[in-house]
Design a protein around this motif. Sequence first.
Motif, PDB file in Angstrom:
ATOM      1  N   ILE A  63     -12.163 -32.177  35.257  1.00 34.14           N
ATOM      2  CA  ILE A  63     -12.634 -33.341  36.022  1.00 34.14           C
ATOM      3  C   ILE A  63     -11.747 -34.554  35.750  1.00 34.14           C
ATOM      4  CG2 ILE A  63     -14.537 -34.980  36.259  1.00 34.14           C
ATOM      5  CD1 ILE A  63     -16.456 -32.644  35.762  1.00 34.14           C
ATOM      6  N   ASN A  66      -8.388 -33.986  37.423  1.00 31.03           N
ATOM      7  CA  ASN A  66      -8.498 -34.213  38.866  1.00 31.03           C
ATOM      8  C   ASN A  66      -8.531 -35.702  39.184  1.00 31.03           C
ATOM      9  OD1 ASN A  66      -8.585 -31.470  39.320  1.00 31.03           O
ATOM     10  ND2 ASN A  66     -10.814 -31.373  39.490  1.00 31.03           N
ATOM     11  N   THR A  67      -9.258 -36.468  38.368  1.00 27.57           N
ATOM     12  CA  THR A  67      -9.361 -37.911  38.597  1.00 27.57           C
ATOM     13  C   THR A  67      -8.003 -38.583  38.496  1.00 27.57           C
ATOM     14  OG1 THR A  67     -11.619 -37.900  37.702  1.00 27.57           O
ATOM     15  CG2 THR A  67     -10.499 -40.038  37.859  1.00 27.57           C
ATOM     16  N   TYR A  70      -5.844 -37.560  41.440  1.00 26.30           N
ATOM     17  CA  TYR A  70      -6.262 -38.318  42.625  1.00 26.30           C
ATOM     18  C   TYR A  70      -5.634 -39.710  42.621  1.00 26.30           C
ATOM     19  CZ  TYR A  70      -9.937 -35.229  44.463  1.00 26.30           C
ATOM     20  OH  TYR A  70     -10.626 -34.195  45.027  1.00 26.30           O
ATOM     21  N   ILE A 152      -7.023 -30.685  46.265  1.00 24.57           N
ATOM     22  CA  ILE A 152      -6.908 -32.096  45.867  1.00 24.57           C
ATOM     23  C   ILE A 152      -5.922 -32.827  46.768  1.00 24.57           C
ATOM     24  CG2 ILE A 152      -6.196 -33.651  44.019  1.00 24.57           C
ATOM     25  CD1 ILE A 152      -7.190 -31.662  42.018  1.00 24.57           C
ATOM     26  N   MET A 221     -10.757 -44.441  45.215  1.00 24.75           N
ATOM     27  CA  MET A 221     -11.759 -43.714  44.447  1.00 24.75           C
ATOM     28  C   MET A 221     -13.142 -43.828  45.074  1.00 24.75           C
ATOM     29  SD  MET A 221     -10.250 -42.102  42.086  1.00 24.75           S
ATOM     30  CE  MET A 221     -11.613 -41.623  41.042  1.00 24.75           C
ATOM     31  N   SER A 240     -12.074 -29.748  42.912  1.00 30.98           N
ATOM     32  CA  SER A 240     -11.971 -31.024  43.635  1.00 30.98           C
ATOM     33  C   SER A 240     -12.939 -32.073  43.108  1.00 30.98           C
ATOM     34  CB  SER A 240     -12.234 -30.796  45.134  1.00 30.98           C
ATOM     35  OG  SER A 240     -13.534 -30.276  45.352  1.00 30.98           O
ATOM     36  N   ASN A 242     -14.108 -35.070  40.821  1.00 28.53           N
ATOM     37  CA  ASN A 242     -13.585 -36.143  39.980  1.00 28.53           C
ATOM     38  C   ASN A 242     -14.759 -36.884  39.352  1.00 28.53           C
ATOM     39  OD1 ASN A 242     -14.611 -37.582  42.103  1.00 28.53           O
ATOM     40  ND2 ASN A 242     -12.678 -38.488  42.738  1.00 28.53           N
TER      41      ASN A 242
END
Length: 290
Positions: A63, A66-67, A70, A152, A221, A240, A242
């Motif tokens: 997580i 992914n964040t 992103y 992503i 975000m 996917s 976040n």
Amino acid sequence: MRELRAYLLLAPAAAIFTVFMFYPLAYTVYLSFFDWNMTRPVKKFVGLANYISIFTDQSFGKIMGNTLLYIVLLLVMNFVAPYIFSFVLSFVVKKGKSFFKSAIFLPSVISLVVGTMIFVWLLNPLSGPAASLAKALGLSVPIWSNTQGLVIVVISVITSWKIFGYNFIVVLAGVSSVPLEVVEAARVDKIPTWRIFWNIVVPMSSSTGIYVLILSIVTGMQQVFTPINMVTRGGPDNASTNLVYAVYDQAFGFFKTGTASAYAILIMILFAFLLFLEFKYVEKGVYYEN
């Protein structure tokens, strides 16, 4: 008397901030120390157990990764790309500027829900336009919503498509404010175009750029939740998910309000850290005219 008048004038804004920002933040911190499912009348105090459960969860590393991914993709598509487009439109393109401005800004007025549905249709691996084109070329389109890594990128593209136009217009205003005579003087001295962009335009429009940098992260975000919730629901296997979606999933998927609040505090800490880096390493190099 004058000080009292100043405080009275500030009171409405302070009250709004207290009700809609400071109190929710304080209550979120409070809830992060409790086990509560939003239906029980009593909250069970668990101390740091919610934070410990997050850090010991096997999916936490994915997580966080992914964040951060992103954020990097959003910065490339919503900060770097608008700068390049703005420079080209301001100093390279000679005709049709109004058309390009309108065309680039148009997605900003379209709902992100509608935009997500458009991309789902375009990238449909069975019957979408991308699949038809790939088939004609003897290729195949992967099922992106079930592909680790690719999901992503596609979701970031959907989000960036929505907010790119606004960022572009803001950056364009800053780039266009760079004195044309400075650019023309550099061209007379036969300075390469890429150096004009990097050594002249970017530094002289950096006050606008720093605003767009922060805006790209915060808005990106916020907006990225919609395509995740509509298409992937955080899958496949948290590929996917976040931090933003984890808050929603824990609160309304598993009814773990304490864990969701702890995730929300982690988001606040992450943004505070990014702002610290921005003010420490970026802000001091910003050019403010006059």
